[in-house]
Design a protein around this motif. Sequence first.
Motif, PDB file in Angstrom:
ATOM      1  N   SER A 463      34.229  49.826  22.892  1.00  8.11           N
ATOM      2  CA  SER A 463      34.854  50.752  21.949  1.00  8.11           C
ATOM      3  C   SER A 463      34.645  52.211  22.343  1.00  8.11           C
ATOM      4  O   SER A 463      35.348  53.092  21.834  1.00  8.11           O
ATOM      5  CB  SER A 463      34.291  50.519  20.548  1.00  8.11           C
ATOM      6  N   LEU A 464      33.703  52.461  23.262  1.00  5.09           N
ATOM      7  CA  LEU A 464      33.389  53.835  23.648  1.00  5.09           C
ATOM      8  C   LEU A 464      33.691  54.134  25.109  1.00  5.09           C
ATOM      9  O   LEU A 464      34.133  55.249  25.432  1.00  5.09           O
ATOM     10  CB  LEU A 464      31.901  54.138  23.371  1.00  5.09           C
ATOM     11  N   VAL A 465      33.416  53.199  25.996  1.00  5.55           N
ATOM     12  CA  VAL A 465      33.602  53.452  27.420  1.00  5.55           C
ATOM     13  C   VAL A 465      34.369  52.318  28.082  1.00  5.55           C
ATOM     14  O   VAL A 465      34.392  51.185  27.579  1.00  5.55           O
ATOM     15  CB  VAL A 465      32.255  53.663  28.144  1.00  5.55           C
ATOM     16  N   MET A 466      34.981  52.661  29.218  1.00  7.17           N
ATOM     17  CA  MET A 466      35.753  51.683  29.988  1.00  7.17           C
ATOM     18  C   MET A 466      35.476  51.910  31.469  1.00  7.17           C
ATOM     19  O   MET A 466      35.453  53.047  31.935  1.00  7.17           O
ATOM     20  CB  MET A 466      37.250  51.854  29.719  1.00  7.17           C
ATOM     21  N   PHE A 486      42.698  59.090  29.302  1.00  7.78           N
ATOM     22  CA  PHE A 486      41.326  59.184  28.826  1.00  7.78           C
ATOM     23  C   PHE A 486      40.543  60.145  29.731  1.00  7.78           C
ATOM     24  O   PHE A 486      40.803  60.219  30.936  1.00  7.78           O
ATOM     25  CB  PHE A 486      40.652  57.810  28.863  1.00  7.78           C
ATOM     26  N   PRO A 487      39.573  60.857  29.181  1.00  8.69           N
ATOM     27  CA  PRO A 487      38.736  61.710  30.033  1.00  8.69           C
ATOM     28  C   PRO A 487      37.764  60.872  30.861  1.00  8.69           C
ATOM     29  O   PRO A 487      37.130  59.948  30.337  1.00  8.69           O
ATOM     30  CB  PRO A 487      38.003  62.594  29.026  1.00  8.69           C
ATOM     31  N   GLN A 488      37.664  61.204  32.141  1.00  6.72           N
ATOM     32  CA  GLN A 488      36.732  60.490  33.001  1.00  6.72           C
ATOM     33  C   GLN A 488      35.307  60.957  32.742  1.00  6.72           C
ATOM     34  O   GLN A 488      35.058  62.142  32.503  1.00  6.72           O
ATOM     35  CB  GLN A 488      37.075  60.708  34.477  1.00  6.72           C
ATOM     36  N   ILE A 489      34.385  60.038  32.775  1.00  4.23           N
ATOM     37  CA  ILE A 489      32.965  60.373  32.590  1.00  4.23           C
ATOM     38  C   ILE A 489      32.347  60.594  33.967  1.00  4.23           C
ATOM     39  O   ILE A 489      32.190  59.650  34.750  1.00  4.23           O
ATOM     40  CB  ILE A 489      32.208  59.263  31.833  1.00  4.23           C
ATOM     41  N   VAL A 495      27.554  62.710  27.559  1.00  4.85           N
ATOM     42  CA  VAL A 495      28.082  61.818  26.525  1.00  4.85           C
ATOM     43  C   VAL A 495      26.920  61.348  25.659  1.00  4.85           C
ATOM     44  O   VAL A 495      25.750  61.562  25.979  1.00  4.85           O
ATOM     45  CB  VAL A 495      28.835  60.614  27.129  1.00  4.85           C
ATOM     46  N   SER A 496      27.236  60.689  24.589  1.00  3.28           N
ATOM     47  CA  SER A 496      26.204  60.309  23.620  1.00  3.28           C
ATOM     48  C   SER A 496      25.334  59.163  24.134  1.00  3.28           C
ATOM     49  O   SER A 496      25.734  58.412  25.030  1.00  3.28           O
ATOM     50  CB  SER A 496      26.862  59.887  22.308  1.00  3.28           C
ATOM     51  N   PRO A 497      24.154  58.986  23.539  1.00  3.53           N
ATOM     52  CA  PRO A 497      23.322  57.820  23.877  1.00  3.53           C
ATOM     53  C   PRO A 497      24.049  56.498  23.642  1.00  3.53           C
ATOM     54  O   PRO A 497      23.834  55.520  24.367  1.00  3.53           O
ATOM     55  CB  PRO A 497      22.116  57.965  22.948  1.00  3.53           C
ATOM     56  N   ALA A 498      24.936  56.478  22.631  1.00  4.66           N
ATOM     57  CA  ALA A 498      25.702  55.255  22.357  1.00  4.66           C
ATOM     58  C   ALA A 498      26.638  54.923  23.510  1.00  4.66           C
ATOM     59  O   ALA A 498      26.823  53.748  23.858  1.00  4.66           O
ATOM     60  CB  ALA A 498      26.497  55.412  21.060  1.00  4.66           C
ATOM     61  N   HIS A 499      27.245  55.957  24.113  1.00  2.39           N
ATOM     62  CA  HIS A 499      28.101  55.740  25.277  1.00  2.39           C
ATOM     63  C   HIS A 499      27.291  55.159  26.431  1.00  2.39           C
ATOM     64  O   HIS A 499      27.729  54.205  27.099  1.00  2.39           O
ATOM     65  CB  HIS A 499      28.749  57.058  25.722  1.00  2.39           C
ATOM     66  N   ARG A 500      26.117  55.706  26.667  1.00  2.00           N
ATOM     67  CA  ARG A 500      25.278  55.244  27.775  1.00  2.00           C
ATOM     68  C   ARG A 500      24.783  53.814  27.524  1.00  2.00           C
ATOM     69  O   ARG A 500      24.734  52.993  28.437  1.00  2.00           O
ATOM     70  CB  ARG A 500      24.095  56.202  27.976  1.00  2.00           C
ATOM     71  N   ARG A 503      27.588  51.391  28.186  1.00  2.00           N
ATOM     72  CA  ARG A 503      27.799  51.204  29.620  1.00  2.00           C
ATOM     73  C   ARG A 503      26.853  50.129  30.164  1.00  2.00           C
ATOM     74  O   ARG A 503      27.272  49.226  30.901  1.00  2.00           O
ATOM     75  CB  ARG A 503      27.586  52.520  30.364  1.00  2.00           C
ATOM     76  N   LYS A 504      25.592  50.210  29.816  1.00  2.00           N
ATOM     77  CA  LYS A 504      24.613  49.233  30.301  1.00  2.00           C
ATOM     78  C   LYS A 504      24.974  47.828  29.815  1.00  2.00           C
ATOM     79  O   LYS A 504      24.863  46.845  30.564  1.00  2.00           O
ATOM     80  CB  LYS A 504      23.217  49.617  29.831  1.00  2.00           C
ATOM     81  N   LYS A 505      25.394  47.745  28.580  1.00  2.00           N
ATOM     82  CA  LYS A 505      25.773  46.453  28.021  1.00  2.00           C
ATOM     83  C   LYS A 505      26.956  45.848  28.779  1.00  2.00           C
ATOM     84  O   LYS A 505      26.966  44.642  29.098  1.00  2.00           O
ATOM     85  CB  LYS A 505      26.129  46.621  26.539  1.00  2.00           C
ATOM     86  N   LEU A 506      27.945  46.660  29.107  1.00  2.00           N
ATOM     87  CA  LEU A 506      29.130  46.168  29.804  1.00  2.00           C
ATOM     88  C   LEU A 506      28.805  45.759  31.237  1.00  2.00           C
ATOM     89  O   LEU A 506      29.358  44.775  31.752  1.00  2.00           O
ATOM     90  CB  LEU A 506      30.233  47.235  29.794  1.00  2.00           C
TER      91      LEU A 506
END
Length: 525
Positions: A463-466, A486-489, A495-500, A503-506
């Motif tokens: 829901s936050l990163v791809m 979408f903006p590239q990271i 970015v927020s801790p939730a985004h990071r 990412r690890k989860k994915l």
Amino acid sequence: MKRCLGIILAGLVAGNAAAKKNVIIILADDISAREFPAYGSSVWSDLKGWNTSDPACRAQTPVLDQMAEQGCWIKTTWAATICSPSRAMLMTGRYAHLHKWWHNGDLGGVVQNGKKKEWVVPFYVSSPLLIGHVAQKAGYATQMVGKTQLKQCDHRLFGFDEGVFTPGSYLFPKNPHTDFVLAEVKGKKNTQINEDSGEEVQRYAQTSWYWKPSVALMNHPSVPKATAEQQITYWPVSAADKASYGLNTYGPDVELDFIFDFMERKNAEGKPFFVYHTSHLGHDQYDWLNPGSKCKWPGTPVINWDGKKYIRTEPKITGDKGEYDTHGTVTTAGIHNMINYLDYQIWQYLNKLEAMGIADDTVLIFCADNGTHGYGKGSVERQKGCHVPMFIYAPGMTKQGGQDVLVNLADLMPTVAELAGFKIPDDYEVNGESLVPFLFGDKQTHRDWIYSYKGAHQLVRGSLVMRDGNGKWWNVEKQPDDLISFPQILDWEKVSPAHRAERKKLEVAIKPFDQHATEHDFVVP
């Protein structure tokens, strides 16, 4: 139109949840989500497949628009990035690490006793429980209609009692009824002969699935029972059908006629039915009626929406050998006109269900197999290749309107299984997740992430990163106007801790599927 959907809606509360619902899945071909007005994209495809915001190239889909409001539409549905692997995903409920169809031209072989036996493994061998099988096992009558493109497969083994195929390819023997054929020229690479005009063209070998189409029947009651050696019988079969077949015969119309006949017969028998309608609409085709056309998408029969209903103009095409006059009964070329015709066919479905008295006993799902040719088909950049539409209309649904959830085409197999009342064995791995708890219950989300693939390339989105197939990460927290910018990271500290954390989860989630290099082929146990 309002009356039709209103009647269905009235049955949502009164619908009997215990009764088995008929299920219809309509799979369009090569159409990105952005091509449908309901998705609100500021950009869509022009006549050459390039980006445009020209209203003249915008599809008009009043029926799907109303279905989107009164049924629901999924904002982010992913398929595979191209045709055959995407269909394998839908029909198996699995990803390529199991069914081994990684990409067109990159299909796994069979290995037995350490030796490779075949180039291609049919995915009913690598994945013996398919969407047709689960419906059959639950007592449903099953029918597959439309595009095949399922290489080196026996169509009798997909779990469908009947088949009506518009093959258009090398998978079937030559059709004696049509000369709308581009046949390969020996000794000349990428050159075909137009059997209608006798001229050479530079396209790919194909037989028409639109005008003057090739249509093959499997186990249809109108033809003698096929022998074990015969997979198909070419239509037309009866004298009356042969007399009416010709230039004005449009493949998508033939498909729907056979579907409605199947629905009527099975309903009269008191059997629930499952229809898998794999339309060609959206796919490019050589234009035999306009051999000089530079557009990928030939015109359709003319249709008009008067605000309440569609009015179709009967085709009147005359001519021969590449010289034709459509007398204004065929639209201009363009994918938008094919999408409009799909909307017309959805309208026909809804009216048919109402006329048969089974509108409140039927689940209707519309989706597509991959992105639009020229824009996304085969692409691993961001979600260009895999973001497809999904509209759902069903009695008893608790969800209406746009649903900001994540869905994979792999979810449709377990969804059909649960709707049909079939329990998938616990020891049979399925990667899809049934939509039933979300669509019919209080669940507000469906799944945490979705996945796609192209050969060794893996794509995953939360829901936050791809992460796309090029290994680039994108911030998908907000949806851009064109559904893709979408903006590239580039700096994860911004970015927020939730985004990071996501990412690890994915990264962990996709590890089991990364088997292209190590387990490319199917190993016979």
